[in-house]
Design a protein around this motif. Structure first.
Motif, PDB file in Angstrom:
ATOM      1  N   THR A 279       0.830  -1.209   0.000  1.00  0.00           N
ATOM      2  CA  THR A 279       0.000   0.000   0.000  1.00  0.00           C
ATOM      3  C   THR A 279       0.862   1.255   0.000  1.00  0.00           C
ATOM      4  O   THR A 279       0.354   2.355  -0.116  1.00  0.00           O
ATOM      5  CB  THR A 279      -0.900   0.028   1.248  1.00  0.00           C
ATOM      6  OG1 THR A 279      -0.045  -0.139   2.377  1.00  0.00           O
ATOM      7  CG2 THR A 279      -1.956  -1.027   1.205  1.00  0.00           C
TER       8      THR A 279
ATOM      9  N   ARG B 164       2.274   2.742   2.417  1.00  0.00           N
ATOM     10  CA  ARG B 164       1.686   3.596   3.451  1.00  0.00           C
ATOM     11  C   ARG B 164       2.592   4.819   3.697  1.00  0.00           C
ATOM     12  O   ARG B 164       3.800   4.703   3.682  1.00  0.00           O
ATOM     13  CB  ARG B 164       1.540   2.793   4.756  1.00  0.00           C
ATOM     14  CG  ARG B 164       0.466   3.356   5.640  1.00  0.00           C
ATOM     15  CD  ARG B 164       0.089   2.378   6.737  1.00  0.00           C
ATOM     16  NE  ARG B 164      -0.485   1.142   6.205  1.00  0.00           N
ATOM     17  CZ  ARG B 164      -0.368  -0.042   6.816  1.00  0.00           C
ATOM     18  NH1 ARG B 164       0.285  -0.144   7.946  1.00  0.00           N
ATOM     19  NH2 ARG B 164      -0.923  -1.115   6.295  1.00  0.00           N
TER      20      ARG B 164
ATOM     21  N   ASP C 187       0.931   8.748   0.450  1.00  0.00           N
ATOM     22  CA  ASP C 187      -0.199   9.514  -0.053  1.00  0.00           C
ATOM     23  C   ASP C 187      -0.436   9.191  -1.538  1.00  0.00           C
ATOM     24  O   ASP C 187      -0.479  10.075  -2.403  1.00  0.00           O
ATOM     25  CB  ASP C 187       0.102  11.017   0.122  1.00  0.00           C
ATOM     26  CG  ASP C 187      -1.176  11.829   0.187  1.00  0.00           C
ATOM     27  OD1 ASP C 187      -2.245  11.217   0.362  1.00  0.00           O
ATOM     28  OD2 ASP C 187      -1.101  13.060   0.046  1.00  0.00           O
TER      29      ASP C 187
END
Ligand SMILES: Nc1ncnc2c1ncn2[C@@H]1O[C@H](COP(=O)(O)OP(=O)(O)OP(=O)(O)O)[C@@H](O)[C@H]1O
Ligand SMILES: [Mg+2]
Length: 235
Positions: A8, A10, A13
């Motif tokens: 992801t 993380r 953004d």
């Protein structure tokens, strides 16, 4: 293309970048075990690109329509070349260049790294070399145990190249002039997409880089002038 499992990213953004292309985090993280899927190409490209982005600009997003147009042009050209060659993935190999001009602190480096990030999630593979002009000259100074021609080739032949702060050296030397000419000439002759920034005004740039470099830049680059004040002082 190497397969990398979903991540992801993380803290990066990344969702707004994906949303801008009508994509979701789900698309990015769906594990299809296909190394050539556009999601996997985007993960690989984003991972490699993010590793080259300084911490300060890790969530930069470009605000300039001209930069977005440039990105779309590179993506479209890469897809056309892929279709012509029947290649399993689309990769950026050739294309136009851009020159971002503006005073200190107006946002040139931010916009440039924003463009790297936006391009990274398009599902088109693009490998960046990233440097400031000053770091490039330092890396290429002849020194014991380092073959500076090998080092130079990394930048000269990079599929995509960001040179930040071109012309920042007040007193160009024969050495820096030669690097500038060899670098720009090679990228000009081979249509290699190059993103350049400079905080030197257009007229002064010609004086610092010399006619032969500025003439090539004029033909190969779209020029974008950023207007505004020093954002660092406003902060
Ligand atoms: N569109 C933006 N949104 C939010 N922050 C921004 C934006 N543009 C620039 N900044 C911030 O403003 C500051 C100056 O931007 P940046 O470092 O890109 O300037 P620069 O034009 O490259 O300056 P220099 O010529 O000194 O290298 C940075 O802290 C950057 O993160
Ligand atoms: Mg800068």
């Amino acid at each position: 293309m190497q397969y990398i499992p979903p991540s992801t990213f993380r803290g990066h953004d990344i969702e707004p970048l994906l949303a801008n292309r009508g994509l979701t985090a789900d698309w990015f993280t769906t594990d299809d075990f296909d190394p050539h899927s556009t999601a996997n190409v985007a993960r690989v490209t984003y991972g490699e690109t993010a590793a080259k982005i300084p911490f300060h600009y890790r969530s930069a997003r470009t605000t300039l329509p001209q930069l977005r147009t440039w990105i779309e042009r590179l993506v479209a050209d890469a897809k056309t070349a892929q279709a012509q060659r029947g290649a399993p993935i689309a990769s950026i190999t050739h294309g136009p260049s851009l020159l971002l001009l503006g005073v200190t602190g107006v946002g040139k480096t931010y916009e440039a790294y924003g463009a790297l990030r936006e391009l990274a999630v398009t599902g088109v593979y693009g490998q960046w070399a990233v440097t400031t002009a000053a770091d490039l000259y330092a890396a290429l100074r002849p020194r014991h145990g380092v073959d500076s021609e090998v080092e130079f080739a990394r930048y000269r032949n990079a599929r995509l190249l960001l040179v930040d702060d071109l012309g920042a050296d007040r007193k160009p030397t024969e050495f820096t002039e030669e690097i500038n000419f060899r670098l720009i000439n090679h990228r000009y002759e081979n249509h290699l997409p190059t993103l350049l920034t400079s905080n030197v005004g257009p007229k002064e740039l010609a004086a610092r880089l010399g006619d032969r470099v500025t003439s090539r830049l004029a033909e190969m680059c779209e020029r974008i002038s950023l207007k505004g004040d020093d954002r660092r002082r406003a902060a």
